[in-house]
Design a protein around this motif. Structure first.
Motif, short mmCIF file in Angstrom:
data_model
loop_
_atom_site.label_atom_id
_atom_site.label_comp_id
_atom_site.label_asym_id
_atom_site.label_seq_id
_atom_site.Cartn_x
_atom_site.Cartn_y
_atom_site.Cartn_z
N CYS A 1 0.80 -1.23 0.00
CA CYS A 1 0.00 0.00 0.00
C CYS A 1 0.84 1.28 0.00
CB CYS A 1 -0.99 -0.02 1.16
SG CYS A 1 -2.06 1.43 1.26
N PRO A 2 1.82 1.43 0.90
CA PRO A 2 2.62 2.67 0.86
C PRO A 2 3.36 2.86 -0.48
CG PRO A 2 2.98 1.51 2.92
CD PRO A 2 2.19 0.60 2.05
N ILE A 3 3.79 1.76 -1.06
CA ILE A 3 4.50 1.82 -2.35
C ILE A 3 3.53 2.24 -3.45
CG2 ILE A 3 5.78 0.47 -4.05
CD1 ILE A 3 6.69 -1.26 -1.58
N LEU A 4 2.30 1.71 -3.39
CA LEU A 4 1.29 2.10 -4.38
C LEU A 4 0.98 3.59 -4.26
CD1 LEU A 4 -1.23 -0.88 -4.11
CD2 LEU A 4 0.74 -0.63 -5.61
N CYS A 5 0.91 4.08 -3.02
CA CYS A 5 0.63 5.51 -2.81
C CYS A 5 1.73 6.38 -3.41
CB CYS A 5 0.46 5.80 -1.33
SG CYS A 5 -1.09 5.17 -0.64
N LEU A 6 2.96 5.91 -3.33
CA LEU A 6 4.07 6.69 -3.91
C LEU A 6 3.94 6.86 -5.42
CD1 LEU A 6 7.14 5.32 -1.93
CD2 LEU A 6 6.19 7.64 -1.84
N SER B 1 2.05 10.70 -0.46
CA SER B 1 3.30 10.25 0.15
C SER B 1 3.20 8.75 0.38
CB SER B 1 3.52 10.96 1.49
OG SER B 1 2.62 10.44 2.47
N GLY B 2 4.21 8.17 0.95
CA GLY B 2 4.22 6.75 1.25
C GLY B 2 3.60 6.44 2.60
#
Length: 183
Positions: free
Chosen positions: A41-46, A52-53
């Protein structure tokens, strides 16, 4: 805006789960899938402009395979376009079950995978910045003094592109996560 986003997310997750029975997969496997989803999920947000992540919501239930991934800009990334996500895992498992049900018929097995491709089919490359590096002039090129006062252009410093390192870390992490699900 966030409540509308959550409704869309819940509707999409319900659609995925109406086509896939989570109990057809061992619970430990579903836990591993959820761990991969929340890690992705954080990588997808980036990948999203303005995000942000650090997602505002990042959950996954191993019981139901319902997940939440909402980026800090209130956008939900399209997890079906990426591997190591719940949509990817459920898609590949659906294909595996389809192949198994073909009872050795190679045409049927081929159709299972070709007619239901998993992951990105035409990924959009976002967050890519291309900049031209200026060619150094003679005065900027390092010079080494050799024997008898001769000079030579010195070794240039290797450029270090962090995006390649980050990509490699994501790739290795994906392999490790995939390998651990096989154990």
């Amino acid at each position: 805006m966030l409540s509308k986003t959550m409704f869309i997310l819940a509707s999409a997750a319900t659609l995925v789960n109406s086509q896939f029975d989570p109990t057809s997969v061992p619970y430990a496997t579903r836990q591993a899938w959820c761990n991969s989803q929340t890690s992705a999920c954080p990588i997808l947000c980036l990948q999203l402009p303005g995000a942000s992540g650090t997602p505002t919501s990042n959950t996954c239930s191993a019981d139901t395979l319902l997940y939440n991934c909402v980026c800090n800009n209130n956008v939900i990334p399209n997890a079906s376009e990426f591997s190591q996500t719940i949509p990817y895992y459920t898609c590949t498992e659906t294909n595996n079950q389809c192949v198994k049900n073909c009872n050795g018929n190679s045409s049927c097995q081929n159709d299972c995978r070709v007619k239901n491709p998993c992951g990105a089919q035409d990924p959009k490359r976002v967050n890519i910045t291309t900049t031209a590096k200026p060619t150094p002039t003679a005065s900027e090129t390092p010079v080494n003094t050799l024997v008898n006062g001769a000079t030579s252009a010195g070794p240039r410093m290797a450029s270090f592109n962090m995006s390649h390192v980050y990509g490699l870390c994501v790739l290795v992490g994906g392999f490790v996560a995939g390998f651990t699900t096989l154990l």
